[in-house]
Design an enzyme around this catalytic site. Structure first.
Site, short mmCIF file in Angstrom:
data_model
loop_
_atom_site.label_atom_id
_atom_site.label_comp_id
_atom_site.label_asym_id
_atom_site.label_seq_id
_atom_site.Cartn_x
_atom_site.Cartn_y
_atom_site.Cartn_z
N LYS A 169 7.71 -2.23 -13.58
CA LYS A 169 7.60 -3.60 -13.10
C LYS A 169 7.23 -4.52 -14.27
CE LYS A 169 5.79 -2.63 -8.44
NZ LYS A 169 6.88 -3.19 -7.62
N ARG B 202 8.97 4.85 -0.06
CA ARG B 202 9.83 5.55 0.90
C ARG B 202 9.96 7.02 0.54
NH1 ARG B 202 14.59 1.38 -0.39
NH2 ARG B 202 12.71 0.08 -0.53
N1 BES Z 1 4.92 -1.63 -3.73
C1 BES Z 1 6.19 -2.24 -3.88
C2 BES Z 1 6.41 -3.36 -2.86
C3 BES Z 1 5.52 -4.57 -2.99
C4 BES Z 1 5.90 -5.63 -3.79
C5 BES Z 1 4.33 -4.64 -2.29
C6 BES Z 1 5.07 -6.74 -3.90
C7 BES Z 1 3.52 -5.76 -2.39
C8 BES Z 1 3.88 -6.81 -3.21
C9 BES Z 1 7.30 -1.22 -3.70
O1 BES Z 1 7.02 0.07 -4.09
C10 BES Z 1 8.45 -1.69 -4.53
O2 BES Z 1 8.30 -1.80 -5.71
N2 BES Z 1 9.59 -1.95 -3.89
C11 BES Z 1 10.76 -2.39 -4.55
C12 BES Z 1 11.95 -1.76 -3.88
C13 BES Z 1 13.24 -1.92 -4.60
C14 BES Z 1 13.20 -1.22 -5.94
C15 BES Z 1 14.35 -1.35 -3.75
C16 BES Z 1 10.83 -3.92 -4.47
O3 BES Z 1 10.41 -4.48 -3.46
O4 BES Z 1 11.26 -4.53 -5.42
ZN ZN Z 2 7.34 0.39 -6.17
#
Ligand code: BES
Ligand code: ZN
Ligand code: ZN
Length: 512
Positions: free
Chosen positions: A287, A362
């Site tokens: 990230k 997931r």
């Molecule tokens: N933990 C994150 C989702 C999240 C983002 C929670 C911001 C709270 C605040 C999750 O694991 C994630 O990174 N999801 C990705 C999924 C994508 C790669 C398909 C996302 O939301 O970008």
């Molecule tokens: Zn994530």
């Protein structure tokens, strides 16, 4: 802060502050508020006549010094909003606002009227439960890692709570028992929520999978038992998807399983599953710094299901078997981390191509869902996860996404949420979305098409691990889990969203 009940007359009560109330639109206060008004030479009536500082809107407060006219030093008048709207949200919020005003006054003891009792559907037990919830939720603050020197400034309600007791003063002795029951239920619900808030607020160097596992063991009392599966157990059970996420981190994974069994035959079995990523860096699909900053909150789902069991252990008195399952690990980049393109095998034998290591929630939930169905065979399966940023894009911080296989269960959770003061908004699981998860090399890919129905894609992925006919609902709590908006009963930061909804659902509590 402890909440108690006493029979008596509020204006004679010896407390540092008295809390009385007023419905919006009332010009001449009656009851306990009227008596206080009289004792203070009609100052409340006068304020209302001016109509500038205080109108009785929900959560509005008017602080009045008593100048020796009453045993208490201050009176706090709190608005309950319109009488026609008198229900859960308003009463919880009013109580929270009143106690936050008292907190600002730096008082030790508070005596309060029982807001809203006898109005509409609100009986004295519901009223006292709501008052208790609001009070404890409202004065909450994360103080664990603050030293004395860095406390916030005087005159704000961000200072450590000085209030030791809140006494609900009731004139009718016959109501005392019901009010006390409401206090007990409200206390268990609010303390569980505040405990979840503490876990989420606290940082990832403290809150590790082992930390959550130890906390869960500590909460297992009475009819609640706890089993923690270690890395070797998780390997043995074939949870290749969960394990793959944990490989990159410096902490061993834990699978936490708490069970509440009623004394008799359970009416039904409900299993709650919570995502427990104690830190989500994204893994090798790293990230950016700004998106990573708050990723200590990625274990909200786990904290919520564990703390829900804490309340159940304290309250008991439930004819449903409840299992809470929390897969917990870190998602970190390293030489042993998942690599984009890796193919892993979940507990049910399905193979997953990991095209994005940041869609890790997931991956751990897939195995937890398979485990739950195999080991427990629940009638209802509910998962909670800070799963997708897309859910925040779709619904903001005001609602969690809800999707699943059973309309009755979805409606039940939404109704419980409404009673609890937490909002869930439906998102679709269209058949066509399955196309997004097609893999060329494995059974399924973990991240769908970029920029398209991201929350539903997460739901569709999880659905692949839910057996035909299983009643299942997925709550994407990514938005409401951590907020920057200060609401009386939900102070800024970690909210513990979901604890109240689950407890209202399981106990069939009504407040609207
Ligand atoms: N933990 C994150 C989702 C999240 C983002 C929670 C911001 C709270 C605040 C999750 O694991 C994630 O990174 N999801 C990705 C999924 C994508 C790669 C398909 C996302 O939301 O970008
Ligand atoms: Zn994530
Ligand atoms: Zn995550």
């Amino acid at each position: 802060m402890k909440i108690t009940v006493e029979v008596g007359d509020i204006i004679q009560f010896k407390a540092d502050a008295l809390v009385v109330n007023l419905f919006e639109g009332v010009t001449q206060p009656g009851g306990g508020t009227g008596a206080v008004d009289k004792a203070l030479a009609g100052v409340i009536t006068e304020e209302l006549a001016q109509g500038k500082t205080f109108k009785g809107k929900v959560g509005e407060t008017l602080v009045l010094p008593t100048y020796g006219k009453l045993p208490a030093r201050y009176v706090v008048v709190v608005g309950l909003g319109k009488q026609a709207d008198c229900k859960g949200l308003q009463l919880r919020r009013a109580s929270a606002a009143a106690l936050r005003a008292c907190k600002k006054l730096r008082v030790k003891t508070v005596a309060t009227l029982l807001h809203g009792a006898g109005i509409g559907q609100v009986d004295s037990q519901v009223a006292s439960q709501l008052l208790t919830e609001g009070a404890l939720l409202g004065v909450y603050q994360f103080t664990l890692r603050k030293t004395g020197k860095t406390q916030p400034e005087e005159g704000t309600d961000a200072l450590k709570n000085p209030i030791e007791t809140v006494v609900i003063v009731e004139q009718d002795a016959a109501k005392k028992e019901k009010i006390a029951r409401g206090v007990a239920v409200g206390t268990a619900i609010a303390e569980a929520t505040n405990q979840a808030r503490d876990f989420v607020f606290d940082s990832a160097n403290y809150v590790t999978p082992a930390f959550l596992a130890e906390a869960a063991k500590k909460f297992a009392k009475g009819d609640v038992t706890c089993k923690v599966y270690e890395k070797a157990d998780i390997e043995k059970m074939g949870m290749g998807s969960f394990l793959s996420v944990s490989k990159g981190g410096g902490q061993d994974p834990k699978l936490i399983h708490l069970t509440y069994k009623p004394k008799g035959t359970p009416k039904k079995k409900v299993t709650i599953v919570g995502k427990g990523i104690t830190f989500d860096s994204g893994g090798l699909s790293l990230k950016p710094a700004s998106a990573m900053e708050l990723m200590k909150d990625d274990m909200t789902g786990a904290a919520v299901v564990i703390c829900t069991m804490k309340a159940i252990a304290e309250l008991g008195d439930l004819d449903i078997q409840v299992d809470a399952i929390a897969p917990s690990c870190e998602n970190m980049p390293s030489g042993s981390a998942n690599k984009p393109g890796d193919i892993v095998t979940a507990m049910n034998g399905k193979t997953i191509e990991i095209n994005n290591t940041d869609a890790e929630g997931r991956l751990i939930l897939a195995d937890a869902l398979v485990y739950a169905q195999k080991e427990i065979k629940p009638d209802e399966l509910i998962d909670l996860a800070t799963l997708t940023g897309a859910c925040i894009v779709a619904l903001g911080k005001e609602a969690s996404g809800i999707m699943g296989t059973d309309d009755g269960l979805i409606d039940g959770i939404r109704k419980a949420g409404e009673n609890a003061g937490e909002r869930y908004w439906p998102l679709p699981l269209f058949e066509e979305f399955k196309e997004m998860l097609k893999s060329e090399v494995a059974d399924i890919i973990n991240a769908g098409s970029k920029g398209q129905a991201g929350s539903s894609a997460g739901g569709i992925f999880l659905n692949e691990f839910v057996e035909e006919g299983q009643k299942w609902v997925h709550l994407d709590i990514a938005g409401p889990s951590y907020t920057d908006r200060d609401v009386p009963e939900v102070p800024k930061g970690a909210t513990g969203v979901g604890v109240r909804t689950l407890l209202y659902y399981l106990y069939g509590l009504n407040a609207v």
